[in-house]
Design an enzyme around this catalytic site. Structure first.
Site, PDB file in Angstrom:
ATOM      1  N   LYS A  51       0.727  -1.230   0.295  1.00  0.00           N
ATOM      2  CA  LYS A  51       0.070   0.200   0.469  1.00  0.00           C
ATOM      3  C   LYS A  51       0.936   1.653   0.064  1.00  0.00           C
ATOM      4  O   LYS A  51       0.421   2.626  -0.255  1.00  0.00           O
ATOM      5  CB  LYS A  51      -1.227  -0.049   0.666  1.00  0.00           C
ATOM      6  CG  LYS A  51      -1.675  -0.857   0.892  1.00  0.00           C
ATOM      7  CD  LYS A  51      -3.232  -0.583   2.182  1.00  0.00           C
ATOM      8  CE  LYS A  51      -3.885  -2.229   2.137  1.00  0.00           C
ATOM      9  NZ  LYS A  51      -4.768  -3.196   2.962  1.00  0.00           N
ATOM     10  N   GLN A  95      -4.965  -1.871   9.237  1.00  0.00           N
ATOM     11  CA  GLN A  95      -4.597  -3.398   9.019  1.00  0.00           C
ATOM     12  C   GLN A  95      -5.391  -4.329   9.783  1.00  0.00           C
ATOM     13  O   GLN A  95      -4.766  -4.189  11.248  1.00  0.00           O
ATOM     14  CB  GLN A  95      -3.189  -3.308   8.357  1.00  0.00           C
ATOM     15  CG  GLN A  95      -2.667  -4.460   7.206  1.00  0.00           C
ATOM     16  CD  GLN A  95      -3.527  -4.729   6.276  1.00  0.00           C
ATOM     17  OE1 GLN A  95      -3.153  -3.212   5.286  1.00  0.00           O
ATOM     18  NE2 GLN A  95      -4.157  -5.512   5.783  1.00  0.00           N
ATOM     19  N   ASP A 118     -11.664   2.915   3.700  1.00  0.00           N
ATOM     20  CA  ASP A 118     -12.052   0.892   3.591  1.00  0.00           C
ATOM     21  C   ASP A 118     -13.250   0.926   3.678  1.00  0.00           C
ATOM     22  O   ASP A 118     -13.758   0.023   3.373  1.00  0.00           O
ATOM     23  CB  ASP A 118     -11.232   0.034   4.528  1.00  0.00           C
ATOM     24  CG  ASP A 118     -10.281  -0.109   4.644  1.00  0.00           C
ATOM     25  OD1 ASP A 118      -9.683  -0.139   3.258  1.00  0.00           O
ATOM     26  OD2 ASP A 118      -9.326  -0.590   4.960  1.00  0.00           O
TER      27      ASP A 118
END
Ligand code: NDP
Length: 284
Positions: A51, A95, A118
């Site tokens: 990422k 994460q 997200d």
């Protein structure tokens, strides 16, 4: 039969993103993404590194915050609060999975909805459900891009999604529905799964079981999208779909690796740009 090349499609979207970030830079601040990782899970570390690298290549500012396994929930929430308040950070993601002593829901809910790139918090999930998304959840958004850019027909077509998780199956169904697909969602309690899969013009599998979907389960000419990322006993990565038998029946199919996988981070970059535009009040 066409193999949908997720790497090539992802690369062309990343070029578009890079050009857009360069334009944004001329007018104001570059978009910024913070990624928090807690603990030493090797797979998570790879995802986070990827990422960060993707942001760098696109010209997006990124910060990776690595915290030890024993980090207390309160400390993590405090870090999120500080990132929520920082103008240069437009997107925040934590994460997953988190260590067991930390409540994932409480942590993801702490991220401001405007920075929840997200699209995990209830507000953003709700916005997707009512058809007015702020951010599209990355993996199903990647699937939609693959379908669009491959010229697959969605409107009026039978779309069968296998899997009903909050991060893939459910939002996938919502997005196909928004584009006028006739959507069926299957799961582990579905009876006669094959009757559903054989009806599908578009079959999306997000189960997490290696080579579970075989050619005989697929309607001739169907578009088959394999979201699954599984490991075979010999350590190789494979999807939910038995590629060889499925490819004999499908009109288009995504491989694993090289299909949906590369699209997920690309969609995260897109959401970070959207977040920056919303926060900086420029045209979205
Ligand atoms: P979950 O484990 O959260 O969900 C799996 C879903 O599959 C559940 O809804 C489950 O049903 C259903 N299921 C399990 N077994 C069967 C069965 N025999 N028949 C029908 N349905 C079944 O997984 P995720 O949604 O998080 O991920 C799914 C897959 O996608 C995984 O392989 C994951 O690694 C991959 N993935 C890939 C990404 C990418 O970037 N390409 C991103 C995210 C995930 P039930 O609800 O009844 O338990």
């Amino acid at each position: 039969m066409t193999v949908i090349d997720g790497r090539a499609i992802s690369a062309s979207i990343r070029n578009e993103i890079k050009a857009e970030v360069a334009k944004m830079k001329e007018r104001g601040p570059v978009p910024g993404l913070a990624v928090i990782i807690v603990g030493d899970d090797p797979a998570s570390k790879v995802y986070v590194r990827n990422k960060g690298r993707a942001c760098e290549e696109a010209g997006i500012y990124s910060e990776i915050i690595e915290l030890p396994e024993k980090t207390e929930q309160g400390e993590l929430l405090g870090i999120i609060d500080k990132l929520n308040a920082r103008a240069g950070i437009n997107g925040i993601l934590v994460q997953l999975p988190l260590p067991r002593h930390i409540d994932e829901k409480a942590v993801t809910a702490r991220i401001l909805p405007e920075k929840d790139v997200d699209s995990f918090c209830d507000e953003n999930v709700g916005k997707v459900a009512v058809g007015a998304p702020r951010f599209l959840p990355c993996t199903p958004a990647g699937v939609m891009e693959l379908l669009h850019r491959s010229g697959a027909c969605i409107e009026g077509c039978e779309c069968v999604v296998i899997g009903r998780s909050n991060i893939v199956g459910k939002p996938m169904a919502m997005m196909l529905l928004k584009e006028n697909g006739t959507v069926t969602v299957c799961h582990s309690k579905t009876k006669n799964l094959i009757e559903h899969t054989r009806r599908a013009d578009i079959l999306v599998s997000a189960i997490g079981k290696p080579k579970f979907i075989t050619g005989e389960m697929i309607k001739p000419g169907a578009v088959v999208i394999d979201v699954g990322i599984n490991r075979t006993p010999d350590g190789k990565i494979c999807g939910d779909v038995d590629f060889d038998s499925a490819a004999k029946v499908a009109s288009m199919i995504t491989p694993v690796p090289g299909g949906v996988g590369p699209m997920t981070i690309t969609m995260l970059l897109k959401n970070t740009i959207t977040a920056a535009k919303l926060q900086n009040d420029t045209n979205v």
